[in-house]
Scaffold this active site. Structure first.
Site, PDB file in Angstrom:
ATOM      1  N   LYS A  72       0.627  -1.281   0.168  1.00 40.31           N
ATOM      2  CA  LYS A  72      -0.021  -0.028  -0.118  1.00 40.31           C
ATOM      3  C   LYS A  72       0.859   1.264  -0.097  1.00 40.31           C
ATOM      4  CE  LYS A  72      -2.595  -1.200   3.778  1.00 40.31           C
ATOM      5  NZ  LYS A  72      -2.001  -2.507   4.277  1.00 40.31           N
ATOM      6  N   ARG A  86      -9.939   0.557   8.732  1.00 40.45           N
ATOM      7  CA  ARG A  86      -9.601  -0.944   8.978  1.00 40.45           C
ATOM      8  C   ARG A  86     -10.777  -1.751   9.837  1.00 40.45           C
ATOM      9  NH1 ARG A  86      -3.634   0.171   8.853  1.00 40.45           N
ATOM     10  NH2 ARG A  86      -2.651  -1.883   9.423  1.00 40.45           N
ATOM     11  N   ARG A 131      10.964  -6.577   5.125  1.00 39.99           N
ATOM     12  CA  ARG A 131      10.859  -5.141   5.198  1.00 39.99           C
ATOM     13  C   ARG A 131      11.525  -4.864   6.727  1.00 39.99           C
ATOM     14  NH1 ARG A 131       5.274  -2.331   4.866  1.00 39.99           N
ATOM     15  NH2 ARG A 131       4.865  -3.040   7.000  1.00 39.99           N
ATOM     16  N   ARG A 150      11.047  -1.061  11.810  1.00 40.94           N
ATOM     17  CA  ARG A 150       9.716  -1.425  12.339  1.00 40.94           C
ATOM     18  C   ARG A 150       9.548  -2.767  13.246  1.00 40.94           C
ATOM     19  NH1 ARG A 150       4.575  -0.126   8.607  1.00 40.94           N
ATOM     20  NH2 ARG A 150       3.616  -1.414  10.258  1.00 40.94           N
ATOM     21  N   ARG A 173      -1.079  -9.520  13.231  1.00 44.40           N
ATOM     22  CA  ARG A 173      -1.799  -8.422  12.544  1.00 44.40           C
ATOM     23  C   ARG A 173      -2.438  -9.087  11.147  1.00 44.40           C
ATOM     24  NH1 ARG A 173       3.887  -5.781  11.099  1.00 44.40           N
ATOM     25  NH2 ARG A 173       2.702  -4.482   9.692  1.00 44.40           N
TER      26      ARG A 173
HETATM   27  P1  AMP Z   1       0.293   0.455   9.317  1.00 40.59           P
HETATM   28  O1  AMP Z   1       1.515   0.982   9.132  1.00 40.59           O
HETATM   29  O2  AMP Z   1      -0.898   0.668   8.474  1.00 40.59           O
HETATM   30  O3  AMP Z   1       0.582  -1.298   9.211  1.00 40.59           O
HETATM   31  O4  AMP Z   1      -0.039   0.263  10.792  1.00 40.59           O
HETATM   32  C1  AMP Z   1       0.597  -0.128  12.023  1.00 40.59           C
HETATM   33  C2  AMP Z   1      -0.119  -0.199  13.075  1.00 40.59           C
HETATM   34  O5  AMP Z   1      -0.718   0.985  13.542  1.00 40.59           O
HETATM   35  C3  AMP Z   1      -1.296  -1.339  13.089  1.00 40.59           C
HETATM   36  O6  AMP Z   1      -0.665  -2.594  13.182  1.00 40.59           O
HETATM   37  C4  AMP Z   1      -2.171  -0.784  14.224  1.00 40.59           C
HETATM   38  O7  AMP Z   1      -1.620  -0.954  15.423  1.00 40.59           O
HETATM   39  C5  AMP Z   1      -1.966   0.915  13.969  1.00 40.59           C
HETATM   40  N1  AMP Z   1      -2.926   1.399  12.971  1.00 40.59           N
HETATM   41  C6  AMP Z   1      -2.897   2.083  11.891  1.00 40.59           C
HETATM   42  N2  AMP Z   1      -3.937   2.266  11.236  1.00 40.59           N
HETATM   43  C7  AMP Z   1      -5.082   1.815  12.006  1.00 40.59           C
HETATM   44  C8  AMP Z   1      -6.335   1.775  11.746  1.00 40.59           C
HETATM   45  N3  AMP Z   1      -6.973   2.422  10.764  1.00 40.59           N
HETATM   46  N4  AMP Z   1      -7.062   1.366  12.924  1.00 40.59           N
HETATM   47  C9  AMP Z   1      -6.570   0.755  13.745  1.00 40.59           C
HETATM   48  N5  AMP Z   1      -5.170   0.663  14.202  1.00 40.59           N
HETATM   49  C10 AMP Z   1      -4.398   1.465  13.268  1.00 40.59           C
END
Ligand code: AMP
Length: 193
Positions: free
Chosen positions: A14, A89, A128, A134, A146
């Site tokens: 993404k 999400r 990654r 991360r 996740r």
């Molecule tokens: P990402 O970078 O999008 O993979 O997000 C990393 C982490 O941030 C996720 O595993 C969640 O803990 C939190 N997170 C990001 N976006 C959301 C969302 N829309 N709703 C809930 N948690 C989120």
């Protein structure tokens, strides 16, 4: 305005594809994961609220995420449109997003779904994790959590947009440019319709 939801499991590409979409369509990027990481880095109250969820690979509670997106939209008026990356999400977030956009007299045009097999996702996330720094990408157990969160809570969001006739599916496997060509074709077709 043109507003796109970029949808797919963790590791679907993404972030990479949103950069290319922004370049071609001139949209403003909003990644809730990036916003949370920024808050975490700055040690804000919001960052503190999100930290334990993120550390464990769990979703941050809806009201925290929705409030953050509301602030972002209010701070970024006058854009051509937005690309939502990692948001919504949950179905509750998708419903809230419709309401937030309605306040700005706009709506979602399409949900672009990147489809990638799960084994490929794990491989990509671990890879990654070697360079991204991360923590949530370096541990197979957290990656599995996740992906489970995605299957249980996020996948129903696809039905939400499907019911609205707004879904475009694209295979997220192959070269970055090849995937982007499919995305652009899908978006162009959607916008012409
Ligand atoms: P990402 O970078 O999008 O993979 O997000 C990393 C982490 O941030 C996720 O595993 C969640 O803990 C939190 N997170 C990001 N976006 C959301 C969302 N829309 N709703 C809930 N948690 C989120």
């Amino acid at each position: 305005m043109v507003n796109i939801v970029l949808f797919g499991p963790p590791g679907a590409g993404k972030g990479t594809q949103s950069e290319k979409i922004i370049e071609k369509y001139g949209l403003k990027h909003i990644s809730t994961g990036d916003l949370f990481r920024k808050h975490l880095g700055e040690g804000t109250d919001l960052g503190k609220k999100a930290q334990s969820f993120m550390d464990n690979g769990k979703l941050v509670p809806d009201h925290v995420v929705i409030g953050m997106v509301d602030d972002f939209l209010n701070d970024n008026t006058g854009e051509k449109g937005f690309i939502f990356d990692g948001f919504p999400r949950t179905v509750a977030q998708a419903e809230a997003l419709d309401e937030l956009l309605a306040k700005h007299e706009t709506s979602i045009n399409c949900m672009l779904m990147l489809e990638v097999p799960h084994e490929e996702l794990k491989k990509r996330l671990l890879e990654r994790g070697k360079t991204s720094g991360r923590a949530d990408d370096q541990n197979e157990e957290k990656i599995n959590i996740r992906i489970q969160e995605y299957l249980n809570k996020t996948l129903p969001v696809a039905s939400f947009y499907e019911q609205q006739g707004k879904i475009c599916k694209v295979k997220g496997v192959g070269s970055i440019d090849g995937i982007f060509a499919d995305i652009a074709a899908s978006l162009d077709a959607h916008f012409k319709a």
